[in-house]
Design an enzyme around this catalytic site. Sequence first.
Site, short mmCIF file in Angstrom:
data_model
loop_
_atom_site.label_atom_id
_atom_site.label_comp_id
_atom_site.label_asym_id
_atom_site.label_seq_id
_atom_site.Cartn_x
_atom_site.Cartn_y
_atom_site.Cartn_z
N GLU A 1 0.86 -1.18 0.00
CA GLU A 1 0.00 0.00 0.00
C GLU A 1 0.89 1.23 0.00
O GLU A 1 1.63 1.45 0.96
CB GLU A 1 -0.91 -0.01 1.23
N ASP B 1 -4.59 8.85 10.57
CA ASP B 1 -3.22 8.40 10.82
C ASP B 1 -2.68 8.92 12.13
O ASP B 1 -2.97 10.04 12.55
CB ASP B 1 -2.31 8.85 9.67
#
Length: 255
Positions: A46, A57
């Site tokens: 990814e 995140d």
Amino acid sequence: MNRLQQLFQQQQRDLLSIYYTAGYPNLNDTLDIAEELEKAGADFLEVGFPYSDPVADGPIIQASSKQALDNGMTLPILFEQLKDLRQRVNIPILLMGYVNVVLQYGVEAFCQKCQEVGVDGCIIPDLPMYEYEELYQSTFEKYGLSNIFLVTPQTSEERIRKIDRLSNAFIYLVSSSATTGSNLAVSESATAYFKRIADMNLKSPVVIGFGISNKETYQAASQYASGAIIGSAFVKNIDANNLKGSIKEFMGQFK
């Protein structure tokens, strides 16, 4: 059938995926990292395209995104870097990032470019499912791209079953409600969540991410899924002064 679909048709267990941020630690490291990860045994990758406000995140990937942006990484530059992707890397590649970047580039242009360079699918966590289904699914399918949906402990069974119907590769099972980089605690509640998903007998394989940081957590997650995704722990480990060595050392614990 794209490379990602072929992989899941051929292998249903013990898959290892690695996430890293394009343009980090240096702008032009993107393909070098992909090539080294394939050599070291990663099953699919990814590649994150950075965004200024990466809300899902944790601090490690946020910092890598900021550094990548400071280095000058943009989506057009990433696609330019990826034009040689399939001369160097054979395993499936996903692009992962936020929908604003894709909308600014243009959804059809984005999908077309993914097909041109050999990207197999996308993970866009903040793309609403209904928007994908109503506006973009036909475009993704036109260019042979798999769109990967995320499921969390709070996702309803009805929504999970709809995600399963819309998926043509795998479902990304988020291990907890935390941001990326939180350590996976394989608690009774996490185990019950993983078992609940397994007991639904979905047609799509599932891969677990968020909090997978070492062999122990990778193996624990892999008991309940087709494999696991490691992001923050890998990004934290990258040594700009010893790129190949640091990747080989990190990946060595899993093989």
